[in-house]
Enzyme design. Structure first.
Site, PDB file in Angstrom:
ATOM      1  N   ARG B 324       0.830  -1.208   0.000  1.00 57.97           N
ATOM      2  CA  ARG B 324       0.000   0.000   0.000  1.00 57.97           C
ATOM      3  C   ARG B 324       0.867   1.262   0.000  1.00 57.97           C
ATOM      4  O   ARG B 324       0.466   2.299  -0.533  1.00 57.97           O
ATOM      5  CB  ARG B 324      -0.995  -0.018   1.163  1.00 57.97           C
ATOM      6  N   GLU B 726      -9.484   5.794   7.058  1.00 59.23           N
ATOM      7  CA  GLU B 726      -8.054   6.078   6.935  1.00 59.23           C
ATOM      8  C   GLU B 726      -7.690   7.359   6.194  1.00 59.23           C
ATOM      9  O   GLU B 726      -6.749   8.047   6.587  1.00 59.23           O
ATOM     10  CB  GLU B 726      -7.356   4.890   6.237  1.00 59.23           C
TER      11      GLU B 726
END
Lengths: 494, 773
Positions: B324, B726
């Site tokens: 990520r 997030e």
């Protein structure tokens, strides 16, 4: 002699015998009483999740202060009312603080929430009108929230304090004060036997006798340090002598020329007196720990336990503070700076205890500055703490410079070389400044640790000396500081 | 006082009754009264024992002797357990690859690795007894810092396009630099905890403060050598998770279950805060080495970045986390030619793990620093360089090949630029800095583009279980866990909306593995996207049956039936949901349904580095102003403006709470939060006294958060909302860039060498570097 401790819970007097000296208030609430609303977040008084309010009678009125239950010994709350988060609502009706927290979306995971509610509770009870953002920031500086980012909590506190105070605690204040007075006596407390006890003598003489008999006992004033010996170091502390009930030991007195601080006086109690000496000194006290820590912790304890990073000693040293120590019936007076011998070692004999600290005020020809440099402004321990007092004559010459630092050596320590370099120099004499900076390099050899590197510490000490000189030479603090600006304070020396 | 985030500004949707309303968290009244029960607050069954961990005093080496006599002899100790007592697999690694033992055997791989546990009558006794163990060890020099090691937990991995070396050689402007990005401790206020209650036969009921109950279930089953069906895991709420309880809650649940299995008594294990910080993983810290080529206007041509991650002693989630980082090393910018290479370094430190943003924040911090580097070198305002390089037009392919089809970057940033008064303040700040010697101000506006979906494709599924009772009340369960983010409330809002009832009619229940099985962790911001869709599916299944029933009974077409205002309107009839449910029950209609959802359209082939890993992107931007003290390195945030995209909000109050909290957490990561290990590998910042998360006074006076108004995403998300857990964390990067901006004011044309976190010491170092430059 009393062999129990007594306090008020939910309007009733509770009397507890067989109090283990190491029993914390949090364990009492959660494990003995089964009141699980109060949470343990860190077990060291740094997150505030365990905050409860302690009500004590002061001049016939009940005064509530927030404390960290995780490092408060149960014995310390003798004579107080304990208010925990479960105690606020009336049936299904939320307390105004609780209602505001719901309305403003002040909780997410909710684990820190009881602590915030109780910190705001103490503010709510301790004020009558609206309060400002700064006051709220200070009120909740000792409460950490990892979810909300604080904005909604601040708004909840602002909104509830903007409305008139009206709750069952206000209504019962008179009665509560009466009951608190009723359970307060002047007898010594001693619970246990000679091998394991919790004791809270009521007089200095009683304390002196008991400590002389048990020089291995641990003296506890606020327990903001000793509490961690129990919860973190897992030390066995079988003999605890609590100073909180010793008559007159918690007093603070302004004699005109100096402030006399009793060894058991809390930071919270001392702070306004320090502010009268100098706004920087007041701000230094405000930045010690948090409301919870300042409501329990004492200047006497901060000085006596000899931490190299204790925040008050450098300031006390440059102000020329002295302390009184007593053993049995003999007392002696010592300059605070002479108390510190080396890391972990103080000028204190077995069975000897601090009774008070005398802090001289500033004369009109003296300029005082102190700075605390931390990773986080509030509730942090300094990586470097610098304190300065310059005495300047009519010609603008420095007749005396007193400079001390915390975090730069094994003890709080004066920068003698830098002081000498400035002696007799003009306050704006930058050549003398340069000599002082050079001398400062030799005054200390600081350490690397998790708060800062040795190099940063040396550079920061230099910077703080520079800042003190720049300010003493006339630059306003609006141009030299991010926080704790002095503009708005009028001071005799300036 | 402009503390004025706008919760009520969202246009209400007239079609909807409870969706888009700023309802308070369902547990709020219980949070504020202390009656919301966390695991440590659950009444302990009689005879409950307590478990405490013991660990060796070294970071690397072998245990040659372990004397537990004094531990066993400590009054109140019931049992002392080591790896030999584990009947099944001694492994709590999320992929069951055996590199993360529940209890270490012989070999120690980090300081704090648990070797034994004490089971005692009280927690205090267990902790005190654990301290009595005597270890004999042979210590080896540990690899603590990234510079200490060449060993990796996973092979090197890269993607990109074009010839990077040729691109760099041809670029008119070539820059290169290295910098450090620190890790981050989760500091959930509720520490790790589990309580295991043995049942009949081999059954084990486990209360675990976990974001991933199914994984805890499976790991307990493996450790005890019993089927997963014998283990039930329940979690009503966590006191915060932030990723720290995704994979690393398991160990404590396994150890509590082991103790319960051995003693036959309920056993609770709650880590002390210091132990928690020492024994559980953190956000990965990085050293970033990059080279960039750009044209004279600052348009990027070639980017070559090597992202070196400190993974700790085991793999844990480092594959997905660092992937990520790669997926977000572009943030919002088009890299025509690029190579993104990652090294996942093995060190003798605790195994780093998931943390809100899951590696993305580190990748984005790189992208933003590179933008600053280009801008300062060219003497341009960084915002101009950022906007110039945004994905736009046919410059829309990410380094991993996915097309950016839903960009909101231009409208969103343009709006924030205006509402934050960026350019006027830029001038004011320039003037301030010209006249201020000690204090310097900085300003930065940075964007966020964050990909939504688990990049491990199988995790993009969810289940829900819904019961409609004869009195018209609904019982809702799903696989998502509540850690404060308001997931339970949002999913319940969907169910209430679908049945047209008040929120009070929908009972929100604890997550349990025997109700919804094989669940994904509540992570990747996907909790609502997945679980609310599964719940919607369950609603539709029950409603379908009701429609069929209604059609048969009242001869009314389903388009003439509506569920609203706590009623069911059936043609010309009106009845309560209770009456309908009861009538349906009498006719033997099933009123319970298991809903399911899997995210459409997504695919990712890691080996070929191609596909569409994300269902959509969430966008945001923030503008921060700071002042630094160039003498001491101290810093204060003066003002923050945020504009963030949540699609069409399910609950604006909850969403704003996520955005503000995420921003502050991101700011803390990049400023005050510093993790320090000593040379022996001991974490020195293992408590809030030494590890400093933001406090109330760190939040600026002016902190304004707004939701970006749009028609919602082009994809079919739950009520056109977007994930919010997030993405806002990375809004905090604007603070870091503003600090960099203040330092850059000291010397035009020079990029400051600022590492994260920007502590006073890091700021002073960068300031000194400018004077030397």
């Amino acid at each position: 002699m009393r062999e129990t401790i007594r306090f008020i819970r939910r309007g009733k007097i509770v009397e507890v015998a067989n109090v283990d000296p190491m029993m914390t208030l949090l364990d009492y609430l959660r494990l003995s009483e089964g009141s699980t609303g109060t949470k343990e977040g860190c077990g060291e008084g740094d997150c505030g999740a365990c905050t409860v309010a302690i009500g004590r009678s002061r001049n016939g009125k009940v005064v509530y202060e927030p404390i960290n239950a995780c490092i408060q010994l149960l014995g310390q709350v003798d004579g107080a009312e304990i208010v925990a988060v479960e105690d606020l609502a009336e049936g299904n009706e939320l307390h105004p603080i609780q209602a505001a927290m719901v309305e403003k979306h002040g909780s997410q995971c909710g684990f820190c929430t009881p602590g915030f509610v109780m910190s705001v509770f103490s503010l709510y009870q301790g004020t009558d009108g609206a309060v400002g953002r700064d006051q709220i920031n200070d009120t909740i500086a000792g409460n950490l929230c990892r979810c909300t980012g604080y904005r909604p909590i601040v708004e909840a506190a602002l909104s509830v304090c903007a409305s008139p105070r009206d709750d069952k605690f206000r209504k019962a204040a008179q009665d509560t004060a009466g009951v608190l007075d009723f359970i307060t006596d002047d007898s010594d407390i001693f619970i246990g036997d000679d091998d394991r006890f919790f004791a809270a003598p009521a007089s200095v003489d009683g304390l002196a006798a008991l400590y002389a008999r048990h020089p291995d006992a641990i003296l506890v004033a606020g327990a903001t340090d000793v509490g961690l010996w129990i919860t973190k170091q897992l030390r066995d502390l079988p003999k605890i002598i609590h100073l909180g009930r010793v008559k007159d030991l918690d007093g603070v007195e302004d004699t005109g020329r100096e402030i006399l601080i009793g060894a058991a006086a809390t930071y919270a109690h001392v702070e306004p007196y320090m502010r009268t000496i100098d706004p920087d000194l007041g701000e230094l006290f405000r930045r010690i720990g948090s409301k919870q820590v300042r409501a329990s912790g004492t200047v006497g304890g901060n000085v006596a336990n000899g931490s190299p990073i204790g925040d008050t000693p450098p300031a006390l040293i440059v102000l020329g503070a002295t302390m009184e120590l007593r053993r049995r019936d003999r007392s002696r007076i010592l300059a605070v700076e002479d108390f510190y011998i080396e890391y972990g070692k103080q000028n204190r004999a077995a069975g000897e205890f601090v009774t008070g600290i005398l802090v001289p005020k500033l004369r009109p020809d003296q300029i005082f500055r102190c700075y605390k440099v931390t990773k986080r402004f509030d509730q942090d321990i300094s990586s470097v703490m610098g304190a300065f007092r310059f005495t300047i004559d009519a010609e603008g010459l420095i007749t005396e410079a007193r400079i001390a630092f915390g975090g730069m050596a094994g003890t709080p320590k004066r920068a003698k070389g830098a002081e000498t370099a400035l002696h007799g120099a003009g306050i704006r004499d930058t050549a003398a400044w340069a000599k002082a900076f050079a001398a400062l390099r030799d005054d200390f050899s600081p350490l690397d640790d998790h708060r800062a590197s040795a190099n940063y510490r040396a550079e920061t000490a230099h910077a703080l000396l520079g800042k003190a000189l720049i300010e003493a030479a006339g630059t306003p603090t609006s141009r030299t500081r991010l926080v704790g600006r002095r503009e708005g304070f009028v001071h005799a020396a300036e | 006082m402009p503390l004025n985030s706008k919760v009520d500004a969202v246009t209400a949707d007239s079609e909807l009754a409870v969706i888009r309303k700023p309802l308070p968290h369902d547990s709020a009244p219980r949070h504020v009264t202390g009656s919301a029960a966390y695991i440590d607050d659950i009444r302990e069954p009689a005879g409950t024992l307590h478990v405490a961990p013991g660990y060796a005093p070294i970071a690397k080496g072998r245990i040659t002797g372990l004397d537990l006599e004094a531990v066993r002899a400590f009054p109140g100790v019931v049992a002392v357990l080591t790896a030999a007592d584990i009947p099944g697999a001694n492994d709590v690694s999320p992929k069951l690859i055996g590199d993360d033992p529940a209890l270490a055997v012989d070999e120690v791989r980090f300081h704090g690795q648990v070797v034994f546990v004490v089971v005692a009558k009280t927690r205090d006794i267990a902790r005190r007894a654990a301290a009595k163990a005597k270890f004999t060890t042979v210590a080896e020099a540990p690899a603590i810092d990234l510079a200490d090691t060449t060993d990796t937990v996973l092979p090197e991995y890269s993607f990109g396009r074009g010839d990077v070396e040729a691109g760099l050689a041809a670029a008119p402007l070539k820059l290169e630099a290295s910098f450090r990005i620190g890790g981050q401790e989760h500091f959930y206020l509720e520490g790790q905890i589990a309580m295991a209650v043995p049942g009949e036969a081999s059954e084990m009921f486990v209360y675990s403060s976990t974001q991933h109950p199914s994984e805890v279930q499976h790991l307990v089953a493996h450790a005890l050598h019993i089927p997963s069906s014998a283990v039930t895991v329940e979690i009503r709420r966590m006191g915060g998770g932030f990723g720290g309880k995704e994979s690393q809650a398991s160990q404590w649940a396994v150890l509590a279950a082991l103790a319960a299995h051995k003693t036959g008594r309920p056993c609770k294990m709650r880590l002390d805060r210091d132990d928690d910080m020492i024994m559980t993983g953190k956000r990965h810290d990085f050293r970033v080495d990059y080279r960039v080529g750009a044209n004279p206007e600052g348009l990027l041509e070639t980017v070559d970045v090597v992202l070196n991650a400190r993974c700790g002693h085991s793999e844990d989630l480092s594959m997905g986390v660092v992937d990520r980082t790669m997926f977000h090393s572009d943030n919002s910018y088009f890299y025509p030619t690029c190579r993104v290479l990652t090294r996942r370094m093995r060190t003798n430190t605790v195994s780093n793990t998931a943390f809100r943003g899951f590696g993305g924040p580190q990748g984005m911090t790189f992208a933003e620093r590179m933008m600053d580097h280009v801008a300062y070198t060219l003497g341009k305002d960084p915002l101009e360089i950022r906007k110039l390089n945004f994905y736009q037009g046919d410059r829309d392919h990410t380094p991993y090949g996915m097309k950016v089809e839903d960009s909101l970057l231009q409208p969103l940033v343009t709006q924030l630029e205006a509402s934050s008064d960026y350019w006027a303040r830029r001038e004011e700040i320039t003037a301030f800095n010209a006249s201020s010697r000690i204090l310097k101000k900085g300003l930065a506006l940075t964007p966020v583009k964050f990909g939504i979906s688990f990049t491990l494709m199988m995790l993009n599924q969810a289940g829900a279980l819904l019961h409609l009772y004869r009195d018209g009340s609904l019982n809702l369960n799903h696989g998502g866990t509540e850690m404060g983010q308001g997931l339970f409330l949002k999913v319940a809002q969907v169910v209430a909306e679908e049945f047209g009832v008040d929120m009070g009619k929908v009972a929100i229940t604890a997550t349990r593995t025997d109700k919804v099985p094989n669940t994904s962790p509540t992570a990747a911001s996907s909790g609502t996207d997945l679980n609310a869709m599964a719940a919607l599916n369950a609603c539709n299944i029950i409603k379908d049956r009701l429609y069929t029933f209604i059609e048969a009974k009242w001869q009314v077409r389903r388009n003439q039936v509506s569920f609203r205002d706590n009623q069911v309107v059936i043609g010309n009839h009106v009845m309560s949901l209770a009456a309908l449910a009861d009538a349906a029950y009498v006719e033997r209609v099933q009123l319970s349904a298991a809903g399911f959802y899997k995210t459409p359209k997504i695919a990712w082939n890691r080996d070929k580095a191609e596909g569409r890993p994300f269902f959509y992107f969430a966008y945001g931007a923030s503008c921060s102003e700071v002042t630094i003290d160039t003498m001491t390195g101290e810093m204060k945030v003066d003002r923050v403006d945020v504009l963030h995209d949540v699609g069409k909000s399910l609950n604006p109050a909850i969403d704003i709470g996520q955005i503000e909290g995420g921003f502050v957490q991101g700011m803390g990561w990049l400023t005050t939060e510093e993790l320090v290990w000593d040379k022996q590998g001991r974490l020195r910042t293992h408590a809030p006294s030494t590890y400093k998360i933001p406090a109330a006074s760190d939040i600026p006076e002016h902190f304004r958060v707004e939701l970006f108004q749009s028609e919602g995403p082009r994809e079919d998300t739950i009520f056109k909302s977007k994930a919010v857990g997030e993405p806002p964390l990375m809004l905090g990067i604007s603070v870091f860039c503003a600090i960099n901006n203040a330092i850059a004011s000291l010397k035009p044309g020079v990029m400051p060498a600022l590492d994260a976190p920007a502590t006073p010491e890091a700021i002073m170092r960068a300031v000194r570097g400018m004077t030397a430059a």
